[in-house]
Write a protein that holds these residues in place. Structure first.
Motif, mmCIF file in Angstrom:
data_model
loop_
_atom_site.group_PDB
_atom_site.id
_atom_site.type_symbol
_atom_site.label_atom_id
_atom_site.label_comp_id
_atom_site.label_asym_id
_atom_site.label_seq_id
_atom_site.Cartn_x
_atom_site.Cartn_y
_atom_site.Cartn_z
ATOM 1 N N LEU A 158 -31.490 25.584 -3.890
ATOM 2 C CA LEU A 158 -30.636 26.493 -3.341
ATOM 3 C C LEU A 158 -30.781 27.946 -3.445
ATOM 4 O O LEU A 158 -30.924 28.627 -2.462
ATOM 5 N N ALA A 159 -30.852 28.469 -4.689
ATOM 6 C CA ALA A 159 -31.201 29.838 -4.903
ATOM 7 C C ALA A 159 -32.622 30.137 -4.296
ATOM 8 O O ALA A 159 -32.649 31.062 -3.696
ATOM 9 N N ALA A 160 -33.475 29.416 -4.467
ATOM 10 C CA ALA A 160 -34.733 29.563 -3.998
ATOM 11 C C ALA A 160 -34.662 29.861 -2.265
ATOM 12 O O ALA A 160 -35.277 30.468 -1.648
ATOM 13 N N LEU A 161 -33.938 28.756 -1.697
ATOM 14 C CA LEU A 161 -33.672 29.022 -0.224
ATOM 15 C C LEU A 161 -32.892 30.239 0.199
ATOM 16 O O LEU A 161 -33.452 31.008 1.131
ATOM 17 N N GLY A 162 -31.839 30.598 -0.485
ATOM 18 C CA GLY A 162 -31.213 31.964 -0.349
ATOM 19 C C GLY A 162 -32.189 33.311 -0.829
ATOM 20 O O GLY A 162 -32.276 34.128 0.321
ATOM 21 N N THR A 163 -33.005 33.226 -1.604
ATOM 22 C CA THR A 163 -34.015 34.233 -2.029
ATOM 23 C C THR A 163 -34.827 34.347 -0.719
ATOM 24 O O THR A 163 -35.362 35.371 -0.415
ATOM 25 N N TYR A 164 -35.409 33.160 -0.264
ATOM 26 C CA TYR A 164 -36.603 33.342 0.718
ATOM 27 C C TYR A 164 -35.883 33.974 1.916
ATOM 28 O O TYR A 164 -36.503 34.625 2.845
ATOM 29 N N ILE A 165 -34.605 33.700 2.417
ATOM 30 C CA ILE A 165 -34.002 34.174 3.583
ATOM 31 C C ILE A 165 -34.014 35.671 3.492
ATOM 32 O O ILE A 165 -34.063 36.383 4.256
ATOM 33 N N VAL A 166 -33.427 36.204 2.081
ATOM 34 C CA VAL A 166 -33.321 37.473 1.722
ATOM 35 C C VAL A 166 -34.594 38.395 2.056
ATOM 36 O O VAL A 166 -34.743 39.406 2.759
ATOM 37 N N TYR A 167 -35.715 37.684 1.478
ATOM 38 C CA TYR A 167 -36.931 38.390 1.310
ATOM 39 C C TYR A 167 -37.689 38.234 2.779
ATOM 40 O O TYR A 167 -38.269 39.309 2.997
ATOM 41 N N ASN A 168 -37.483 37.205 3.584
ATOM 42 C CA ASN A 168 -38.183 37.306 4.744
ATOM 43 C C ASN A 168 -37.568 38.277 5.474
ATOM 44 O O ASN A 168 -38.482 38.920 6.299
ATOM 45 N N LEU A 169 -36.274 38.675 5.483
ATOM 46 C CA LEU A 169 -35.731 39.579 6.432
ATOM 47 C C LEU A 169 -36.163 40.876 5.888
ATOM 48 O O LEU A 169 -36.504 41.804 6.758
ATOM 49 N N LEU A 170 -36.092 41.225 4.680
ATOM 50 C CA LEU A 170 -36.720 42.380 3.908
ATOM 51 C C LEU A 170 -38.182 42.613 4.648
ATOM 52 O O LEU A 170 -38.582 43.847 4.746
ATOM 53 N N ALA A 171 -38.701 41.356 4.412
ATOM 54 C CA ALA A 171 -40.537 41.692 4.947
ATOM 55 C C ALA A 171 -40.811 42.206 6.167
ATOM 56 O O ALA A 171 -41.131 42.645 6.637
ATOM 57 N N LYS A 172 -39.489 41.588 6.998
ATOM 58 C CA LYS A 172 -39.794 41.826 8.570
ATOM 59 C C LYS A 172 -39.379 43.256 8.999
ATOM 60 O O LYS A 172 -40.035 44.025 9.632
ATOM 61 N N MET A 173 -38.284 43.691 8.037
ATOM 62 C CA MET A 173 -38.086 45.014 8.280
ATOM 63 C C MET A 173 -39.089 45.908 7.784
ATOM 64 O O MET A 173 -39.510 47.136 8.448
ATOM 65 N N THR A 174 -39.780 45.617 6.680
ATOM 66 C CA THR A 174 -41.017 46.452 6.007
ATOM 67 C C THR A 174 -42.142 46.516 6.933
ATOM 68 O O THR A 174 -42.833 47.631 7.322
ATOM 69 N N ALA A 175 -42.327 45.326 7.761
ATOM 70 C CA ALA A 175 -43.589 45.273 8.820
ATOM 71 C C ALA A 175 -43.167 46.065 9.734
ATOM 72 O O ALA A 175 -44.254 46.823 10.514
ATOM 73 N N ALA A 176 -42.123 46.048 10.347
ATOM 74 C CA ALA A 176 -41.646 46.932 11.526
ATOM 75 C C ALA A 176 -41.462 48.308 11.370
ATOM 76 O O ALA A 176 -41.798 49.242 12.152
#
Length: 472
Positions: free
Chosen positions: A67-85
């Protein structure tokens, strides 16, 4: 876990927007960022902190990590999208500022600084506990003092090339876990069979999987999330990528590798021995192989953890020192902390001094509360990290044009973070950690209010007056 990158807010002293694009040409490849991410993430929080999680929930700690891995992925994926944009050096602090205003960037920066001070304390305490494996009669505070002094000396020497060292540390820490997995598989297969011993088997009933019930499982989530702490550093370091659009791939591969080795290693550990055999003062992997009398393993494994843990703690000290300088440059900390001393290789001694005071606080608390200090510091550090993760998700709602599915997963990520934080209230043994984190939040909040009405508004009025005078 370590933090090496700076975290700056979106505005400088005058309140004007910083570099509009924030573009920075890097030369790092995505797989190198993944490797650095592994080095930043695997630390004493996993090697030792996972023991507390195991004792809290039992074999179901494996599900906590999923569950922690899933939550971490959600957070990082959003941060990575903001970084790319919109690539910016300030990463999540910049996006919090962009989404909610300067108070949010200020709060994220100081919350991040505070969490890493606690993380250093957690690592310092963990290193001391691990050292007692060889010298059980030496007081905890004495080990803590020694590690703290050596860490400060390393910083004063102005150590260079730490990124390359971090890559080596990532290999060392990963190799230690892989070594355990290989030996544990051999043990489970009966190749190191013990006469009259019951063959290891993974629990397959509810009572075996959840010996402490759902309450214990809920409480354990904070330790699973803490083991993934460090993912935000990848967002900060994504600016060094040659191709910024590779940030999501780098994080995904890193999290996949971490999740596999975490889940497999912990699954083997809880299979091999009973819940009562684990000790908070010893790595669960050392405990799991203790009855197999492999004389070399505990010493090699313990040594690898101490070496890697000390280096990550020192890197954290570098990180909070540079972070405070950045906060000072942005007008979010006293100007004193941006001062550098030429005699010490342009090292910001005032900033380092405040970080050293944080280490001193850990030594004092280790002296006063040797029995529970690691649980308290680890819990509060993990909670403060999750507060910033929640800010990342909330910022994405305002900055990104997410589709419905992305919004649903983001809300699910927030719920997982809320579950991990609230779970600390269910267990009186770690509940003080929650209130310690709350104290930090209250102090940072009051500081933000003070800055808004006494500094930022005043600076804005002065800038407006100067602009009007110029026009006249």
């Amino acid at each position: 876990m370590t933090t090496k990158a700076n975290c700056s807010s979106a505005k400088g002293k005058t309140g004007q927007d910083s570099n509009a694009s924030g573009e920075q040409q890097g030369d790092m490849k995505w797989w190198q960022l993944s490797l650095v991410g592994v080095g930043c993430t695997i630390g004493t929080g996993y090697f030792l902190g996972s023991t507390i999680g195991i004792k809290t929930t039992g074999p179901s700690i494996v599900f906590s990590f999923v569950l922690a891995a899933l939550g971490t992925y959600i957070v990082y994926n959003l941060l990575a999208k903001m970084t790319a944009a919109d690539p910016q050096e300030g990463s999540f602090c910049y996006y919090a500022n962009k989404a909610f205003g300067r108070w949010a960037g200020f709060s994220c920066g100081w919350n991040y600084w505070s969490s890493n001070i606690l993380i250093m304390g957690s690592q310092l305490t963990a290193l001391s506990l691990l050292s007692q494996f060889w010298f059980p009669k030496v007081p905890l505070w004495l080990f803590a003092s020694g590690f703290a002094i050596v860490s400060i000396v390393v910083v004063l020497l102005g150590t260079k090339g730490f990124d390359r060292v971090e890559n080596i540390l990532a290999v060392i820490k990963t190799a230690a876990i892989v070594m355990f997995i290989i030996i544990a598989i051999c043990a489970v297969c009966g190749w190191f069979g013990l006469a009259g011993a019951k063959p290891p088997s993974f629990p397959n009933t509810y009572n075996e999987l959840f010996p402490k019930g759902l309450k214990g499982f809920w409480t354990s989530l904070i330790y699973a999330f803490y083991a993934f702490g460090g993912i935000e550093v990848i967002g900060l370091m994504a600016m060094q990528l040659k191709k910024k659009e590779d940030a999501p791939k780098a994080g995904t591969i890193m999290l996949l590798v971490l999740t596999i080795i975490y889940v497999v290693s912990l699954g083997l550990a809880v299979t091999m021995i009973s819940l009562g055999a684990f000790s908070e003062k010893e790595s669960p992997f050392v405990s799991a192989l203790d009855s197999y009398h492999l004389a070399f393993f505990p010493h090699v494994f313990n040594g690898a953890i101490i070496i890697a843990g000390f280096s990550t703690m020192t890197a954290s000290l570098f990180g909070v020192t540079n972070l405070l300088v950045t906060l000072s440059n942005d007008g979010n900390a006293p100007a004193l902390f941006m001062q550098k001393i030429k005699k010490f290789k342009d090292l910001p001694l005032p900033s380092l001094g405040l970080g050293a005071l944080g280490l001193l606080g850990s030594i004092i608390t280790a002296l006063l509360l040797p029995g529970k200090i690691y649980e308290y510091i680890t819990t509060s550090a993990g909670i403060l990290l999750l507060y910033n993760w929640a800010f990342i998700i909330l910022s994405s709602f305002k900055i990104l044009e997410n589709k419905m599915w992305s919004k649903i997963t983001a809300v699910f990520g927030l719920l997982l973070i809320l579950a991990a934080v609230s779970g600390t209230l269910l267990e009186k043994e770690i509940r003080p950690g929650f209130f310690i984190s709350l104290l930090f939040i209250v102090i940072i909040g009051l500081a933000a209010v003070f800055m808004k009405f006494k500094v930022w508004n005043k600076n804005k009025a002065m800038a407006a007056k100067a602009s009007k005078s110029g026009l006249d």
